[in-house]
Design a protein around this motif. Structure first.
Motif, PDB file in Angstrom:
ATOM      1  N   ARG A  43       0.787  -1.294   0.025  1.00  0.00           N
ATOM      2  CA  ARG A  43       0.016   0.029  -0.031  1.00  0.00           C
ATOM      3  C   ARG A  43       0.896   1.321   0.219  1.00  0.00           C
ATOM      4  N   PHE A  44       2.156   1.110  -0.607  1.00  0.00           N
ATOM      5  CA  PHE A  44       3.032   2.363  -0.658  1.00  0.00           C
ATOM      6  C   PHE A  44       3.334   2.461  -2.023  1.00  0.00           C
ATOM      7  N   ARG A  45       2.585   3.451  -2.649  1.00  0.00           N
ATOM      8  CA  ARG A  45       2.512   3.760  -4.084  1.00  0.00           C
ATOM      9  C   ARG A  45       3.719   4.722  -4.477  1.00  0.00           C
ATOM     10  N   ASN A  61       5.959   3.310 -12.099  1.00  0.00           N
ATOM     11  CA  ASN A  61       5.276   3.248 -10.816  1.00  0.00           C
ATOM     12  C   ASN A  61       5.638   1.741 -10.350  1.00  0.00           C
ATOM     13  N   ASN A  62       5.542   1.558  -9.096  1.00  0.00           N
ATOM     14  CA  ASN A  62       6.052   0.370  -8.370  1.00  0.00           C
ATOM     15  C   ASN A  62       4.937  -0.663  -8.783  1.00  0.00           C
ATOM     16  N   GLN A  63       5.481  -2.017  -9.645  1.00  0.00           N
ATOM     17  CA  GLN A  63       4.570  -2.966  -9.603  1.00  0.00           C
ATOM     18  C   GLN A  63       4.793  -4.178  -8.624  1.00  0.00           C
ATOM     19  N   GLU A  64       3.852  -4.671  -7.900  1.00  0.00           N
ATOM     20  CA  GLU A  64       4.177  -5.661  -6.795  1.00  0.00           C
ATOM     21  C   GLU A  64       3.593  -6.879  -7.433  1.00  0.00           C
ATOM     22  N   ASN A  65       3.935  -8.070  -6.824  1.00  0.00           N
ATOM     23  CA  ASN A  65       3.438  -9.368  -6.923  1.00  0.00           C
ATOM     24  C   ASN A  65       3.167 -10.080  -5.853  1.00  0.00           C
ATOM     25  N   LEU A  72       8.812  -4.815  -8.708  1.00  0.00           N
ATOM     26  CA  LEU A  72       9.913  -3.799  -9.000  1.00  0.00           C
ATOM     27  C   LEU A  72       9.535  -2.520  -8.674  1.00  0.00           C
ATOM     28  N   CYS A  73      10.386  -1.974  -8.139  1.00  0.00           N
ATOM     29  CA  CYS A  73      10.208  -0.434  -7.749  1.00  0.00           C
ATOM     30  C   CYS A  73      10.030   0.607  -8.988  1.00  0.00           C
ATOM     31  N   ALA A  74       9.428   1.643  -8.712  1.00  0.00           N
ATOM     32  CA  ALA A  74       8.858   2.689  -9.694  1.00  0.00           C
ATOM     33  C   ALA A  74      10.178   3.258 -10.475  1.00  0.00           C
ATOM     34  N   GLU A  75      11.402   3.403  -9.866  1.00  0.00           N
ATOM     35  CA  GLU A  75      12.434   3.861 -10.581  1.00  0.00           C
ATOM     36  C   GLU A  75      12.828   2.902 -11.746  1.00  0.00           C
ATOM     37  N   ARG A  76      13.064   1.589 -11.431  1.00  0.00           N
ATOM     38  CA  ARG A  76      13.449   0.671 -12.278  1.00  0.00           C
ATOM     39  C   ARG A  76      12.531   0.463 -13.282  1.00  0.00           C
ATOM     40  N   PRO A 108      10.471  13.347   1.662  1.00  0.00           N
ATOM     41  CA  PRO A 108      10.553  12.734   0.236  1.00  0.00           C
ATOM     42  C   PRO A 108      11.258  11.484   0.400  1.00  0.00           C
ATOM     43  N   LEU A 109      10.792  10.594  -0.705  1.00  0.00           N
ATOM     44  CA  LEU A 109      11.206   9.420  -0.867  1.00  0.00           C
ATOM     45  C   LEU A 109      12.582   9.204  -1.042  1.00  0.00           C
ATOM     46  N   SER A 110      13.112   8.206  -0.244  1.00  0.00           N
ATOM     47  CA  SER A 110      14.635   7.837  -0.485  1.00  0.00           C
ATOM     48  C   SER A 110      14.805   6.557  -1.359  1.00  0.00           C
ATOM     49  N   PRO A 111      15.316   6.574  -2.538  1.00  0.00           N
ATOM     50  CA  PRO A 111      15.329   5.443  -3.486  1.00  0.00           C
ATOM     51  C   PRO A 111      16.164   4.098  -2.837  1.00  0.00           C
ATOM     52  N   CYS A 112      15.794   3.011  -2.939  1.00  0.00           N
ATOM     53  CA  CYS A 112      16.608   1.927  -2.556  1.00  0.00           C
ATOM     54  C   CYS A 112      17.837   1.917  -3.051  1.00  0.00           C
ATOM     55  N   GLY A 113      18.746   0.860  -2.501  1.00  0.00           N
ATOM     56  CA  GLY A 113      20.106   0.676  -3.041  1.00  0.00           C
ATOM     57  C   GLY A 113      20.016   0.119  -4.431  1.00  0.00           C
TER      58      GLY A 113
HETATM   59  N1  THU Z   1       9.416   1.244  -3.731  1.00  0.00           N
HETATM   60  C1  THU Z   1       9.749   1.902  -5.037  1.00  0.00           C
HETATM   61  O1  THU Z   1       8.876   1.758  -5.706  1.00  0.00           O
HETATM   62  N2  THU Z   1      10.858   2.971  -4.843  1.00  0.00           N
HETATM   63  C2  THU Z   1      11.782   2.913  -3.925  1.00  0.00           C
HETATM   64  O2  THU Z   1      12.718   3.662  -4.037  1.00  0.00           O
HETATM   65  C3  THU Z   1      11.597   2.364  -2.584  1.00  0.00           C
HETATM   66  C4  THU Z   1      10.567   1.209  -2.585  1.00  0.00           C
HETATM   67  C5  THU Z   1       8.349   0.278  -3.664  1.00  0.00           C
HETATM   68  C6  THU Z   1       8.899  -1.289  -3.579  1.00  0.00           C
HETATM   69  C7  THU Z   1       7.527  -1.708  -3.053  1.00  0.00           C
HETATM   70  O3  THU Z   1       6.737  -1.950  -3.941  1.00  0.00           O
HETATM   71  C8  THU Z   1       6.981  -0.743  -2.070  1.00  0.00           C
HETATM   72  O4  THU Z   1       7.777   0.616  -2.556  1.00  0.00           O
HETATM   73  C9  THU Z   1       7.278  -0.714  -0.602  1.00  0.00           C
HETATM   74  O5  THU Z   1       8.599  -1.096  -0.397  1.00  0.00           O
END
Ligand code: THU
Length: 162
Positions: A43-45, A61-65, A72-76, A108-113
């Motif tokens: 529930r984290f868009r 945008n992020n696509q969950e499964n 996959l994260c939105a950035e990728r 602000p969102l902090s992107p994952c590694g």
């Molecule tokens: N998520 C992103 O899309 N980008 C980020 O930089 C951090 C996390 C997504 C992944 C997952 O779908 C949700 O946020 C919770 O982690």
């Protein structure tokens, strides 16, 4: 032993309209596309808007499964789509915005590694800095001028040979 220090510079904004117009638009597109994220599990868009050197904008945008790690994260999603379809261009900037469904935040969102590593690849390939805009829904924005500032000591193609 030698002690060294790294300094990074970043800019903080309190609202979109303090940014140049092109970046304001990018932030707004990242916010908008976050609404269409498929994030039923966390529930984290998140929305991402990639600005290319020919001024094309590619959104993701992020696509969950149900099998959680396969999401996959939105950035990728956005960066891979951009580079798959516009391979001849470079990435000039990316705006990333979180849009949680269950709470409000001005952080602000902090992107994952993993996403930082993916961005580092394209910055390295193009030898052009990528501007990163980390956004909240409410308007607080952090602007970072290079992926190098977000991911010092990153792994790159240079590490793969002598
Ligand atoms: N998520 C992103 O899309 N980008 C980020 O930089 C951090 C996390 C997504 C992944 C997952 O779908 C949700 O946020 C919770 O982690």
């Amino acid at each position: 032993m030698l002690k060294k220090q790294l300094n990074i510079t970043y800019e903080e904004y309190n609202s979109d309209n303090e940014l140049p117009l092109q970046l304001q638009n990018l932030v707004q597109q990242a916010r908008k596309i976050s609404e269409q994220a498929y994030a039923p599990y966390s529930r984290f868009r998140v929305g991402a808007a990639v600005l290319l050197s020919d001024n094309t904008v590619v959104l993701g945008n992020n696509q969950e499964n149900a099998s959680y790690p396969e999401g996959l994260c939105a950035e990728r999603v956005a960066v891979f789509a951009a580079m798959a379809n516009h391979a001849e261009t470079n990435i000039k900037a990316i705006a990333i915005c979180s849009n949680p469904m269950d709470f409000e935040t001005n952080v602000p969102l902090s992107p994952c590694g993993a996403c930082r590593q993916v961005l580092a690849e394209y910055e390295h390939k193009s030898n052009q800095h990528i501007t990163i805009l980390l956004c909240s829904l409410k308007g607080h924005i952090i602007l970072i001028n290079s992926v190098k500032d977000m991911l010092p000591f990153h792994f790159s193609a240079e590490n793969l040979s002598e």
